[in-house]
Write an enzyme that holds these catalytic residues in place. Sequence first.
Site, PDB file in Angstrom:
ATOM      1  N   ASP A 241      -5.953   6.896 -36.012  1.00 24.35           N
ATOM      2  CA  ASP A 241      -6.938   7.032 -37.082  1.00 24.35           C
ATOM      3  C   ASP A 241      -6.394   6.500 -38.402  1.00 24.35           C
ATOM      4  O   ASP A 241      -5.177   6.346 -38.578  1.00 24.35           O
ATOM      5  CB  ASP A 241      -7.353   8.508 -37.237  1.00 24.35           C
ATOM      6  CG  ASP A 241      -7.996   9.042 -35.966  1.00 24.35           C
ATOM      7  OD1 ASP A 241      -8.525   8.221 -35.196  1.00 24.35           O
ATOM      8  OD2 ASP A 241      -7.918  10.261 -35.742  1.00 24.35           O
ATOM      9  N   ARG A 242      -7.306   6.280 -39.323  1.00 26.10           N
ATOM     10  CA  ARG A 242      -6.903   5.762 -40.627  1.00 26.10           C
ATOM     11  C   ARG A 242      -5.974   6.744 -41.354  1.00 26.10           C
ATOM     12  O   ARG A 242      -5.031   6.338 -42.038  1.00 26.10           O
ATOM     13  CB  ARG A 242      -8.145   5.480 -41.462  1.00 26.10           C
ATOM     14  CG  ARG A 242      -7.856   4.812 -42.796  1.00 26.10           C
ATOM     15  CD  ARG A 242      -9.138   4.575 -43.568  1.00 26.10           C
ATOM     16  NE  ARG A 242      -8.874   3.902 -44.835  1.00 26.10           N
ATOM     17  CZ  ARG A 242      -9.794   3.640 -45.740  1.00 26.10           C
ATOM     18  NH1 ARG A 242     -11.066   3.990 -45.515  1.00 26.10           N
ATOM     19  NH2 ARG A 242      -9.473   3.039 -46.862  1.00 26.10           N
TER      20      ARG A 242
END
Length: 372
Positions: A241-242
């Site tokens: 994920d970011r």
Amino acid sequence: MSRDRNSNNKAKKVRISKISNSGSSRPAPSRARAPKPENTEERKPAKEPKAPREPRLMSQSEAKSYEKTFDRPASRKPVGKRVGKSTDKDGKFAKGDGKSRGTKLFKNYERPQDENEKTRSFVQKRRFDKLAKETPKESIRLNKYIANSGICSRREADELITQGLVEVNGKVVTEMGYQVQKTDKVIFDGQGITPEKPVYVLLNKPKGYISTTKDEKARKTVMDLVANASPYRVFPVGRLDRSTTGVILLTNDGHMTKKLTHPSFNMKKIYHVTLDKKLDRADLNAIAEGIRLEEGVAEVDSISYIEGKPRNEVGIEIHIGWNRVVRRIFQRLGYEVEALDRVMFAGLTKKNIKRGHWRILSELEVNNLKMM
């Protein structure tokens, strides 16, 4: 009496000169030199004329070698003479005698025009045939294409081709020596491959980067961090994920990517989770037994508190690759994940790699991945 003494002295001198000429005693020094004879040629003995050489018959071997010297063509090089090179006006080299520099050996020579090419030499004909049969450099043999991708050796690639496991542009190819163009799409075991040297880059991903090659919203990607890592284009293995940090592998080895991401291989991943509150012991046991999600029961290999840390920090080990699976597990029990850091992936750790930096895997690490 005086005359007798003079005559005796002269006789003695003559006797001394005779003895000195014989070499038995040292000659007496004489003040006056004897005059040279006028005609010296008369004293030289006349040379006797040489007798004429009698003719000799040659043997059969000598006669053959003697005849060969006259049978040589005029174009051959003279024996025993050093042959050099000379240049003409156009700057080309023409072989010839070293004495005749600056001139061509064959000034008015022109190659005869023959449609059947009978006048061409054997060496020239071979060169033309080789150029005619030579394949373009843009193509490559299929077995070499597969070997360059890092899957196996050329001999093993030939076996894969005969078994029908390789596709080129959507068609199965079993022909040995098949030539592949650079624009062709080659698929092995359902995965696209490229004829490039395999490269493996390990990145310690920072927060704020997404794990894709392109982003429509022009956000920062992991490709920006490894732009100078390899001359070839690499792709991330799996996704983070970011807001998730930690170790992520990038490579151009498609076969290795499929192996590390497919659920059947059970590649283990360890995460360091920081929650918004302390994790209860009962919830920790529930996660260890398995939490049901939309895809099914999320099985966890192991979970425990981190020694020396508060109870809101835990370590969790999983092998499933569902999307955002770690965050959803804790959200199911009412916890929010504040920080998520992957500390290990497929036996690879981020040790000695600063956040946002990368390194190339060693040969030993690559061999370990292939043996998994």
